[in-house]
Design a protein around this motif. Sequence first.
Motif, mmCIF file in Angstrom:
data_model
loop_
_atom_site.group_PDB
_atom_site.id
_atom_site.type_symbol
_atom_site.label_atom_id
_atom_site.label_comp_id
_atom_site.label_asym_id
_atom_site.label_seq_id
_atom_site.Cartn_x
_atom_site.Cartn_y
_atom_site.Cartn_z
ATOM 1 N N VAL A 192 63.830 94.408 32.952
ATOM 2 C CA VAL A 192 64.886 93.919 32.062
ATOM 3 C C VAL A 192 65.091 92.427 32.266
ATOM 4 O O VAL A 192 65.240 91.667 31.301
ATOM 5 C CB VAL A 192 66.207 94.691 32.307
ATOM 6 N N ASN A 193 65.078 91.986 33.526
ATOM 7 C CA ASN A 193 65.243 90.560 33.829
ATOM 8 C C ASN A 193 64.115 89.734 33.220
ATOM 9 O O ASN A 193 64.339 88.646 32.693
ATOM 10 C CB ASN A 193 65.280 90.325 35.339
ATOM 11 N N ARG A 194 62.888 90.255 33.315
ATOM 12 C CA ARG A 194 61.741 89.539 32.764
ATOM 13 C C ARG A 194 61.863 89.443 31.239
ATOM 14 O O ARG A 194 61.582 88.413 30.642
ATOM 15 C CB ARG A 194 60.443 90.260 33.145
ATOM 16 N N GLN A 195 62.303 90.530 30.605
ATOM 17 C CA GLN A 195 62.464 90.554 29.147
ATOM 18 C C GLN A 195 63.565 89.579 28.705
ATOM 19 O O GLN A 195 63.413 88.855 27.724
ATOM 20 C CB GLN A 195 62.796 91.976 28.690
ATOM 21 N N THR A 196 64.674 89.561 29.460
ATOM 22 C CA THR A 196 65.774 88.639 29.156
ATOM 23 C C THR A 196 65.312 87.196 29.290
ATOM 24 O O THR A 196 65.608 86.345 28.449
ATOM 25 C CB THR A 196 66.966 88.900 30.103
ATOM 26 N N SER A 197 64.543 86.928 30.341
ATOM 27 C CA SER A 197 64.025 85.581 30.579
ATOM 28 C C SER A 197 63.064 85.166 29.464
ATOM 29 O O SER A 197 63.108 84.037 28.980
ATOM 30 C CB SER A 197 63.317 85.548 31.933
ATOM 31 N N ARG A 198 62.211 86.098 29.038
ATOM 32 C CA ARG A 198 61.252 85.811 27.966
ATOM 33 C C ARG A 198 61.990 85.546 26.655
ATOM 34 O O ARG A 198 61.640 84.644 25.893
ATOM 35 C CB ARG A 198 60.282 86.983 27.809
ATOM 36 N N SER A 199 63.038 86.327 26.398
ATOM 37 C CA SER A 199 63.829 86.153 25.179
ATOM 38 C C SER A 199 64.513 84.782 25.173
ATOM 39 O O SER A 199 64.512 84.082 24.153
ATOM 40 C CB SER A 199 64.871 87.264 25.076
ATOM 41 N N ALA A 200 65.071 84.395 26.316
ATOM 42 C CA ALA A 200 65.735 83.086 26.428
ATOM 43 C C ALA A 200 64.727 81.957 26.243
ATOM 44 O O ALA A 200 65.017 80.937 25.608
ATOM 45 C CB ALA A 200 66.440 82.963 27.779
ATOM 46 N N SER A 201 63.531 82.140 26.784
ATOM 47 C CA SER A 201 62.478 81.132 26.661
ATOM 48 C C SER A 201 62.042 80.987 25.199
ATOM 49 O O SER A 201 61.859 79.874 24.704
ATOM 50 C CB SER A 201 61.288 81.532 27.540
ATOM 51 N N ARG A 216 55.022 75.502 15.371
ATOM 52 C CA ARG A 216 55.319 74.456 16.361
ATOM 53 C C ARG A 216 55.824 75.074 17.674
ATOM 54 O O ARG A 216 55.509 74.589 18.760
ATOM 55 C CB ARG A 216 56.361 73.488 15.793
ATOM 56 N N ALA A 217 56.600 76.154 17.568
ATOM 57 C CA ALA A 217 57.152 76.806 18.759
ATOM 58 C C ALA A 217 56.131 77.701 19.461
ATOM 59 O O ALA A 217 56.323 78.076 20.614
ATOM 60 C CB ALA A 217 58.384 77.624 18.388
ATOM 61 N N GLY A 218 55.055 78.063 18.741
ATOM 62 C CA GLY A 218 54.038 78.940 19.312
ATOM 63 C C GLY A 218 54.496 80.386 19.440
ATOM 64 O O GLY A 218 54.152 81.074 20.395
ATOM 65 N N VAL A 219 55.299 80.831 18.455
ATOM 66 C CA VAL A 219 55.789 82.217 18.453
ATOM 67 C C VAL A 219 55.532 82.826 17.072
ATOM 68 O O VAL A 219 55.094 82.140 16.149
ATOM 69 C CB VAL A 219 57.298 82.300 18.800
ATOM 70 N N THR A 220 55.832 84.109 16.935
ATOM 71 C CA THR A 220 55.640 84.793 15.653
ATOM 72 C C THR A 220 56.906 84.699 14.800
ATOM 73 O O THR A 220 57.995 84.414 15.312
ATOM 74 C CB THR A 220 55.313 86.281 15.881
ATOM 75 N N ARG A 221 56.751 84.986 13.507
ATOM 76 C CA ARG A 221 57.926 85.032 12.628
ATOM 77 C C ARG A 221 58.874 86.136 13.082
ATOM 78 O O ARG A 221 60.083 85.990 12.992
ATOM 79 C CB ARG A 221 57.495 85.284 11.181
ATOM 80 N N GLY A 222 58.294 87.230 13.574
ATOM 81 C CA GLY A 222 59.121 88.330 14.091
ATOM 82 C C GLY A 222 60.005 87.866 15.230
ATOM 83 O O GLY A 222 61.177 88.260 15.327
ATOM 84 N N ALA A 223 59.458 87.004 16.095
ATOM 85 C CA ALA A 223 60.237 86.474 17.217
ATOM 86 C C ALA A 223 61.388 85.605 16.708
ATOM 87 O O ALA A 223 62.501 85.645 17.236
ATOM 88 C CB ALA A 223 59.339 85.667 18.151
ATOM 89 N N LEU A 224 61.108 84.830 15.650
ATOM 90 C CA LEU A 224 62.167 83.995 15.061
ATOM 91 C C LEU A 224 63.310 84.868 14.565
ATOM 92 O O LEU A 224 64.481 84.614 14.874
ATOM 93 C CB LEU A 224 61.598 83.169 13.906
ATOM 94 N N TYR A 225 62.962 85.921 13.805
ATOM 95 C CA TYR A 225 64.009 86.749 13.217
ATOM 96 C C TYR A 225 64.640 87.712 14.220
ATOM 97 O O TYR A 225 65.701 88.269 13.951
ATOM 98 C CB TYR A 225 63.478 87.471 11.976
#
Length: 198
Positions: free
Chosen positions: A3-12, A41-50
């Motif tokens: 959970v901590n790793r997921q929270t950290s990844r989400s914040a990143s 530019r952020a190097g993420v997916t559209r799904g991550a944005l939304y």
Amino acid sequence: MNVNRQTSRSASTRARLIRAARRLFARNGYAAVGTEEIVRRAGVTRGALYHQFADKQDLFLAVYEQVEQDLTERVAATLGEVSSPFAALRAGIGVFLDACRTPEIQRIVLTDGPAVLGWERWREVAERNGLGLIEAVVGAAIEAGEIVELPPQALAHLLMGALDEAALLVVREPESTEAVATTLERMLDGLRTAPRDR
């Protein structure tokens, strides 16, 4: 731990999106920047944005809040370097006007901010960041006997309104920056107590 790793990844991911959008909005303006460009530019997916933001406007709000916080911190950082609350007011105005000449403040805070978010929401974020600082410094200046005794909250609101107008004038007419700064300083001087009161 998972959970901590997921929270950290989400914040990143959120931080990367805000950082990318901030650069793009400052350079090109809100209307000219698409979500595809931001995620690339952020190097993420559209799904991550939304997953992080409801829409582009929600992302812009996060960017605007960050820019306002950074500006308030920049102004606050200079206040410890001056000898009195009144000097802090003058120094803060100088830092604020200098910042208003940067493309990031001009585009995100002064041009797109009210247009994208609407005046009330734009003002609410600005008040949440800068108004408390202005009120604290004004209150300290009144307590120190440096400026006349007036209701600090009312005076802080009026000063903030004057600063907003000054900033917009600097954006429209960059050559007026010195005249605007001088005028604001003269307005502040009008609030000073007579020498015998200090």
